[in-house]
Enzyme design. Sequence first.
Site, PDB file in Angstrom:
ATOM      1  N   LYS A  90       0.913  -1.221  -0.028  1.00  0.00           N
ATOM      2  CA  LYS A  90      -0.088   0.178   0.044  1.00  0.00           C
ATOM      3  C   LYS A  90       0.890   1.306   0.006  1.00  0.00           C
ATOM      4  CE  LYS A  90      -1.443   2.907   2.598  1.00  0.00           C
ATOM      5  NZ  LYS A  90      -1.484   3.945   1.941  1.00  0.00           N
ATOM      6  N   GLY A 129       6.569   5.535   8.910  1.00  0.00           N
ATOM      7  CA  GLY A 129       5.811   6.854   8.827  1.00  0.00           C
ATOM      8  C   GLY A 129       6.022   7.521  10.085  1.00  0.00           C
ATOM      9  N   SER A 130       5.141   8.163  10.207  1.00  0.00           N
ATOM     10  CA  SER A 130       5.568   8.961  11.303  1.00  0.00           C
ATOM     11  C   SER A 130       4.956   8.348  12.864  1.00  0.00           C
ATOM     12  CB  SER A 130       4.533  10.558  11.556  1.00  0.00           C
ATOM     13  OG  SER A 130       3.057   9.969  11.634  1.00  0.00           O
ATOM     14  N   ALA A 162       3.341   9.440  15.115  1.00  0.00           N
ATOM     15  CA  ALA A 162       1.506   9.700  15.395  1.00  0.00           C
ATOM     16  C   ALA A 162       0.906   8.702  14.786  1.00  0.00           C
ATOM     17  CB  ALA A 162       1.326  11.064  15.302  1.00  0.00           C
ATOM     18  N   THR A 163       1.134   8.312  13.498  1.00  0.00           N
ATOM     19  CA  THR A 163       0.369   7.364  12.816  1.00  0.00           C
ATOM     20  C   THR A 163       0.571   6.032  13.145  1.00  0.00           C
ATOM     21  OG1 THR A 163       0.328   8.984  10.748  1.00  0.00           O
ATOM     22  CG2 THR A 163      -0.314   6.683  10.505  1.00  0.00           C
ATOM     23  N   GLY A 164       2.011   5.820  13.562  1.00  0.00           N
ATOM     24  CA  GLY A 164       2.406   4.681  14.178  1.00  0.00           C
ATOM     25  C   GLY A 164       1.620   3.898  15.195  1.00  0.00           C
ATOM     26  N   GLU A 176       8.376   1.169  12.071  1.00  0.00           N
ATOM     27  CA  GLU A 176       9.837   2.128  11.736  1.00  0.00           C
ATOM     28  C   GLU A 176       9.273   3.495  11.554  1.00  0.00           C
ATOM     29  OE1 GLU A 176      12.397   4.394  10.404  1.00  0.00           O
ATOM     30  OE2 GLU A 176      11.783   3.735   8.538  1.00  0.00           O
ATOM     31  N   CYS A 217      14.137   9.786   7.717  1.00  0.00           N
ATOM     32  CA  CYS A 217      14.226   9.413   9.217  1.00  0.00           C
ATOM     33  C   CYS A 217      15.508   9.468   9.647  1.00  0.00           C
ATOM     34  CB  CYS A 217      13.180   8.314   9.484  1.00  0.00           C
ATOM     35  SG  CYS A 217      14.032   6.733   8.686  1.00  0.00           S
ATOM     36  N   GLU A 259      11.127  16.718  15.226  1.00  0.00           N
ATOM     37  CA  GLU A 259      11.638  16.329  13.980  1.00  0.00           C
ATOM     38  C   GLU A 259      11.131  17.124  12.763  1.00  0.00           C
ATOM     39  OE1 GLU A 259      12.438  12.325  11.245  1.00  0.00           O
ATOM     40  OE2 GLU A 259      10.680  12.589  12.359  1.00  0.00           O
TER      41      GLU A 259
END
Length: 485
Positions: free
Chosen positions: A180, A231-232, A234-236, A253, A287, A387
């Site tokens: 995705k 990803g970020s 927050a989304t993780g 990650e 990252c 970041e």
Amino acid sequence: MGSAADFPKIDFTSNFQNIINNALSSTPETRQAVDPSTEELLYHVPLSKQADVDKAVSVAKAAFPAWKALSYDERAGYLGRYADAIEANVSGLQELLMKEAGKPVSNAAGELQFAIAHVRETAKLRIEDDLIEDTEERRATVRYLPMGVGVGIIPWNYPVLLGLGKLGPAVLAGNTFIWKPSPFSPYTALKLGEIAAQIFPPGVVQVLSGDESLGPLFTAHPDVAKISFTGSSATGKKVMQACASTLKRLTLELGGNDASIIYDDVDVAQVVQKIGPMAFMHSGQICMDIKRLYVHEKIYDEFLAAFVQVVKSFKVGGGGDPEAFLGPVQNRMQFEKVKDLYSEIGKQKWQVATGGEPVACDGKKGFFLPPTIIDNPPDDSRIVVEEPFGPIMPVLKWSDEDEVVRRANNTNMGLGASVWSNDIEKAERLARRLEAGSTWVNSHFELSPYVPFGGHKWSGVGMDWGIVGLKGWCNTQASWVRKKF
């Protein structure tokens, strides 16, 4: 290794469709991403919904038994042919990558070269059973078995490398895989899926494009065994919460705020040439880029002046610019976030060593920002704490080892960190005290398909790549054999 003539050529300028069961699959609705260099709309891509997800997962689940029954060598053979097919289409992929990600030539070419090598080298990995005990009475073995249907949720900054970096280990371990891509960079993924359909058995590798609603459909699906997300942070956290309802396995990650510590015994002229690209590569949108630079006070002024000259030498240009090193921020959402951080320069009266707040230019297109260095801001500044994920970073002074370790570790992030010194033993000793998933001495952002990478604290759960990453695509099984009743 196959030649380019052995593989059909792919059209990289039209017909962007999902790949389900090795066939092109359209959707009633489509969407478009934006070229960050020009802000022009790119090609139409599918807008996948629940029915598309259900179909892809069902096909992947049906393909799993036959795929896992193959040997490692057989599955590796498919990966090798896939790498050859990608290489045969590398020029078209590079042009597409430069458009969707805004990458200058050198960055796009480098990502593709490393990604192809990553697939080939991953194919050489093998997981052996661990023999724990073997006596006259009994034998105990630990085995690593494929999980089933895996889904890779891929970010927009390195859409090829990070996608193939999940696909390779997943299918080598015996899983089937659904890719995705980010809504901001779906194009190379769809074409890599089209190439995969020429190589793998139906259902082993599939690609679905969509908007922000697509990821949650996969994390909620009961027949998905594992989610691997980059990803970020927050989304993780949201991904982790969503996976809890079905107890999915997952690897996260996530973001980083990498610190780099410079001792006073370094060759300043040499070190700034290495650190400059590692801090501003892809305009800071990696990252593992250096995000906080701690320089010993004895060489601070000399180092900062030399570092500024290196950064000033970086040409800013659009995707495909053969001379540019820095491209645009990849999408408007991130552009606005980073611009908000730039706006703090005047509000907080930060000292600017080079760059500064962007100047609005009427009619100028593209999500470009000036590479900017902030001179020794307070430790509680946003530029230190957050970041940036853009071409702006702080340089800070230090004098005491214990103090700089405390400051470097004073973050929720823990992805990477580096120490630079001519005294290797001293540098290694300090590096062992840093709370990060990867540490480097006299380098940064060094990666290998054989070495795992991932984060501590809010920078992730689990690791990708290498044997450690390969085992992350497996369920562990303890096997007991009683030889005598």
